[in-house]
Design a protein around this motif. Structure first.
Motif, mmCIF file in Angstrom:
data_model
loop_
_atom_site.group_PDB
_atom_site.id
_atom_site.type_symbol
_atom_site.label_atom_id
_atom_site.label_comp_id
_atom_site.label_asym_id
_atom_site.label_seq_id
_atom_site.Cartn_x
_atom_site.Cartn_y
_atom_site.Cartn_z
ATOM 1 N N TRP A 114 43.149 27.313 -23.569
ATOM 2 C CA TRP A 114 42.536 28.584 -23.345
ATOM 3 C C TRP A 114 42.379 28.932 -21.973
ATOM 4 O O TRP A 114 41.808 28.207 -21.091
ATOM 5 C CB TRP A 114 41.108 28.642 -23.984
ATOM 6 N N ALA A 115 42.484 30.367 -21.532
ATOM 7 C CA ALA A 115 42.236 30.994 -20.289
ATOM 8 C C ALA A 115 41.274 32.107 -20.672
ATOM 9 O O ALA A 115 41.876 33.134 -21.109
ATOM 10 C CB ALA A 115 43.486 31.163 -19.587
ATOM 11 N N VAL A 116 40.156 32.056 -20.485
ATOM 12 C CA VAL A 116 39.165 33.123 -20.840
ATOM 13 C C VAL A 116 38.345 33.492 -19.810
ATOM 14 O O VAL A 116 37.819 32.836 -18.675
ATOM 15 C CB VAL A 116 38.314 32.461 -21.792
ATOM 16 N N GLY A 117 38.191 35.008 -19.706
ATOM 17 C CA GLY A 117 37.230 35.475 -18.582
ATOM 18 C C GLY A 117 37.778 35.142 -17.301
ATOM 19 O O GLY A 117 39.026 35.403 -16.936
ATOM 20 N N GLY A 118 36.954 34.446 -16.619
ATOM 21 C CA GLY A 118 37.287 34.166 -15.150
ATOM 22 C C GLY A 118 38.507 33.138 -15.096
ATOM 23 O O GLY A 118 39.216 33.209 -14.126
ATOM 24 N N GLY A 119 38.796 32.297 -16.219
ATOM 25 C CA GLY A 119 39.693 31.472 -16.124
ATOM 26 C C GLY A 119 41.178 32.264 -16.358
ATOM 27 O O GLY A 119 42.224 32.013 -15.744
ATOM 28 N N PHE A 120 41.176 33.707 -17.211
ATOM 29 C CA PHE A 120 42.045 34.175 -17.283
ATOM 30 C C PHE A 120 42.363 35.048 -15.830
ATOM 31 O O PHE A 120 43.729 35.135 -15.230
ATOM 32 C CB PHE A 120 41.870 35.418 -18.591
ATOM 33 N N GLU A 121 41.603 35.406 -15.311
ATOM 34 C CA GLU A 121 41.446 35.715 -13.980
ATOM 35 C C GLU A 121 42.250 35.135 -13.094
ATOM 36 O O GLU A 121 43.368 35.376 -12.192
ATOM 37 C CB GLU A 121 40.140 36.321 -13.414
ATOM 38 N N TRP A 122 42.042 33.836 -12.905
ATOM 39 C CA TRP A 122 42.457 32.762 -12.032
ATOM 40 C C TRP A 122 44.066 32.512 -12.363
ATOM 41 O O TRP A 122 44.762 32.715 -11.798
ATOM 42 C CB TRP A 122 41.758 31.406 -12.101
#
Length: 256
Positions: A114-122
């Motif tokens: 998962w890349a969620v929220g801030g992780g997706f942004e990174w």
């Protein structure tokens, strides 16, 4: 910092191989590498140190365990008492974006799980984001009474167009790696077992190129393709501070 091979931060690992490839790994696998303040600060420091390391020529950015980064750590969320506290947190997040995107070294993302929220942004902040076939990403911020950071309000429309960016950022739909590749958000999609090898091979290709021209290409492409990057960061900061200060945000994060 100069010519330091390996560094261990509280929540991040940073190792450099003999090819000049530094691998920065989010290391809170028990919480799916969710973002608490320590992780946010460590990511900024790890990238700043990597950018200052003369022997580092390219960077791989990944997450330990089953996820790249599951977004805000709701278990450690503390409602800020003042605007100053909220702004300090948001500026820390944006400091990491500056180090990833505006630092001189090229960054290869190895996006797992998962890349969620801030992780997706990174993941979007990476120059060459490679996604594992099973990886997924989405932005839950609007549903949580929050706002995005990481300059994605400028980056995402540049990648996918304004209408699709509006959909992705507003409705919080979940996207698989193949769709993200079709949209231009993922550079490549590979089988899960091949993710790190592909990322390392790509980083070594970058490390073998002349550093002056590689760094110039990163700098000029970002400035030309996304000229409003700094304005987006400033506007996102103000919007996110407002969201953090609203008690409704804490209620929604706790229930997420």
């Amino acid at each position: 910092m100069s010519d330091t091979r390996d560094i261990t931060y509280a929540t991040v690992l940073s190792t450099r191989d003999d090819h000049g490839v530094r691998t920065i790994t989010l290391n809170r696998p028990e919480s799916l590498n969710a973002m608490n303040r320590a992780l946010i600060d460590d990511v900024a420091r790890a990238f700043e140190d990597a950018n200052a390391d003369r022997a580092t020529r390219a960077i791989v950015f990944t997450g330990a365990g089953k996820a790249f980064c599951a977004g805000d750590d709701r278990c450690e969320h503390v409602h800020p008492e003042t605007e100053e506290d909220a702004r300090d947190l948001v500026l820390a997040i944006q400091r990491a974006t500056h180090a990833i995107m505006l630092g001189p070294k090229p960054v290869v993302g190895a996006i797992n799980g998962w890349a969620v929220g801030g992780g997706f942004e990174w993941a979007i902040n990476c120059d060459f984001p490679i996604w594992a076939r099973s990886a997924r990403g989405f932005f839950p911020e609007v549903s949580l009474n929050l706002f995005v950071t990481g300059a994605v309000t400028a980056l995402l429309p540049a990648l996918v167009g304004l209408m699709k960016a509006r959909e992705m950022l507003t409705f919080g739909e979940r996207y698989d790696a193949e769709e993200l590749a079709r949209l231009g958000v993922a550079w490549k999609v590979v089988d899960d077992a091949d993710l790190m090898a592909t990322a390392q091979d790509t980083a070594r290709r970058l490390a073998d190129l002349p550093p002056l021209s590689v760094r110039a290409m990163k700098r000029v492409l970002n400035a030309a393709a996304v000229p409003d990057l700094h304005r987006a960061l400033a506007l996102e900061t103000d919007a996110t501070v407002t969201g953090f200060l609203d008690p409704e945000t804490t209620r929604r994060l706790s229930a997420f």
